[in-house]
Design a protein around this motif. Structure first.
Motif, short mmCIF file in Angstrom:
data_model
loop_
_atom_site.label_atom_id
_atom_site.label_comp_id
_atom_site.label_asym_id
_atom_site.label_seq_id
_atom_site.Cartn_x
_atom_site.Cartn_y
_atom_site.Cartn_z
N SER A 114 7.78 4.31 2.38
CA SER A 114 6.95 4.77 1.18
C SER A 114 5.50 5.10 1.64
N ALA A 115 4.99 4.19 2.47
CA ALA A 115 3.61 4.60 3.18
C ALA A 115 3.62 5.90 4.04
N VAL A 116 4.62 6.21 4.65
CA VAL A 116 4.69 7.42 5.23
C VAL A 116 4.61 8.43 4.49
N LEU A 117 5.32 8.44 3.41
CA LEU A 117 5.06 9.43 2.30
C LEU A 117 3.90 9.75 1.71
N ALA A 141 -4.69 9.91 16.86
CA ALA A 141 -4.78 8.44 16.87
C ALA A 141 -5.09 7.89 15.59
N ARG A 142 -5.51 8.81 14.72
CA ARG A 142 -5.72 8.11 13.05
C ARG A 142 -4.59 8.01 12.62
N ILE A 143 -3.59 9.02 12.71
CA ILE A 143 -2.12 9.02 12.04
C ILE A 143 -1.50 7.78 12.69
N VAL A 149 -1.16 0.24 10.11
CA VAL A 149 -1.37 -0.24 8.69
C VAL A 149 -0.23 -0.52 7.78
N GLY A 150 0.32 0.86 7.67
CA GLY A 150 1.43 0.46 6.92
C GLY A 150 2.70 -0.37 7.31
N LEU A 151 2.77 -0.46 8.67
CA LEU A 151 3.80 -1.56 9.23
C LEU A 151 3.08 -2.67 8.76
N ILE A 152 2.00 -3.15 8.75
CA ILE A 152 1.56 -4.59 8.67
C ILE A 152 1.62 -4.89 7.07
N ARG A 153 1.30 -3.82 6.34
CA ARG A 153 1.48 -4.04 4.82
C ARG A 153 2.89 -4.24 4.49
N ALA A 154 3.93 -3.56 5.10
CA ALA A 154 5.32 -3.79 4.86
C ALA A 154 5.71 -5.04 5.32
N VAL A 155 5.19 -5.74 6.59
CA VAL A 155 5.52 -7.10 6.84
C VAL A 155 5.15 -8.14 5.96
N LEU A 156 3.71 -8.13 5.59
CA LEU A 156 3.25 -8.97 4.72
C LEU A 156 3.83 -9.02 3.36
N LEU A 157 3.87 -7.88 2.94
CA LEU A 157 4.49 -7.95 1.32
C LEU A 157 6.03 -8.22 1.24
#
Length: 312
Positions: A114-117, A141-143, A149-157
């Motif tokens: 979802s974050a990638v989309l 680099a920004r991508i 960030v999307g990966l960290i969000r997914a793991v924490l949630l």
């Protein structure tokens, strides 16, 4: 009914029951599942290979496409090897730790997807609404940082889901009416108080889908506004073509994820095998179709894939 805790004195395994009511047809059901999985792997690995080999494709758009391909591979691979073992050989047992681990990765990858989309929507917004600054706003680099960030969000949630399930007592009936370990199926097996699990699962579904869909809707609202201000029909067509693949992927993802999620919680009148088939299709169909859609809709990628295909 005797409760069994998820401790050393509790059950060490669960039983995956496959497609309830269609056990006699498991071999036949495995055929389309296998085909979907093979096509998904071939398509997504082809995208990764072509982008990695071609220097001209080392751009933010294609880096995002590689992230999407990785999440698609992860989604289908989380469930299909075990599901096919069950459908082919009747290997129905899965350990508690294995079940919770599988569930964690399924939901973690789904939120990462979802974050990638969302990031792809932002990429298309910048490409159309602010093209002169595209190269400075969206660098590789920004991508990569946005992906992290999307990966960290997914793991924490997702991490609270298995932790909350760990504290529950489970009833003597350890049968999961599914081909994989799904959160609500485990919650329904519990003899304890599951209000926290149900609430967190529901909030997670609607918060993630609500926030991510809102952002994607915002980006495309701004894109549509910018396109409508363009007087040239040729420019209209070019702008819409840059978004068509992403729009198709979004429609497929939403249609295959939202309906099973809602029917699982609110569709008590729907047959169990329909629930199960929908849940499996949600994890199999988008990973199979996404590389096909981008291969057809994205000329640069299509040409590069054609070049390597002709060499074989």
């Amino acid at each position: 009914m005797e409760a069994l805790n998820l401790t050393s004195s509790g059950p060490t395994t669960f039983i995956l029951n496959g497609i309830p009511g269609l056990e006699a047809a498991h071999i036949w059901i495995s055929i389309p599942f296998s085909v979907f999985y093979i096509i998904s792997l071939l398509g997504n690995f082809t995208v990764l290979f072509v982008v990695a080999k071609e220097q001209t494709l080392h751009k933010p758009m294609y880096l995002l496409l590689c992230m999407l391909a990785l999440t698609d591979i992860g989604t289908s691979t989380c469930i299909m090897p075990k599901a096919l073992c069950m459908l082919w050989f009747g290997s129905k047992y899965i350990t508690v730790d294995g079940c919770l681990t599988q569930m964690f990765f399924i939901y973690m990858i789904a939120i990462m997807h979802s974050a990638v989309l969302v990031t792809m929507g932002f990429d298309r917004y910048v490409a159309i609404c602010d093209p002169l600054r595209y190269a400075t706003i969206l660098t590789n680099a920004r991508i990569a940082k946005l992906g992290l960030v999307g990966l960290i969000r997914a793991v924490l949630l997702v991490l609270p889901l298995p932790l909350l399930l760990r504290r529950l007592p489970f009833c003597a009936n350890r049968v999961i009416p599914q081909t994989y370990c799904e959160h609500m199926a485990l919650v329904k097996m519990s003899c304890g108080d599951t209000i926290m699990n149900r609430m967190y699962g529901l909030v997670l579904t609607f918060v993630i889908m609500g926030s991510d869909l809102t952002l994607i809707g915002l980006f495309y609202g701004l894109i549509i506004r910018a396109v409508l201000r363009i007087s040239s029909k040729k420019a209209h067509q070019k702008a819409l073509n840059t978004c068509s693949a992403h729009i198709c992927v979004m429609v497929i993802t939403c249609a295959t994820s939202l309906f099973p999620a809602l029917t699982n919680r609110f569709g008590q009148g729907i047959a169990a095998h329909v629930h199960t088939l929908l849940a499996n299709l949600y994890l199999l169909v988008p990973p199979m179709l996404n590389p096909i859609i981008y291969g057809v809709k994205t000329k640069e990628l299509r040409d590069k894939v054609g070049k390597y295909t002709c060499r074989m």
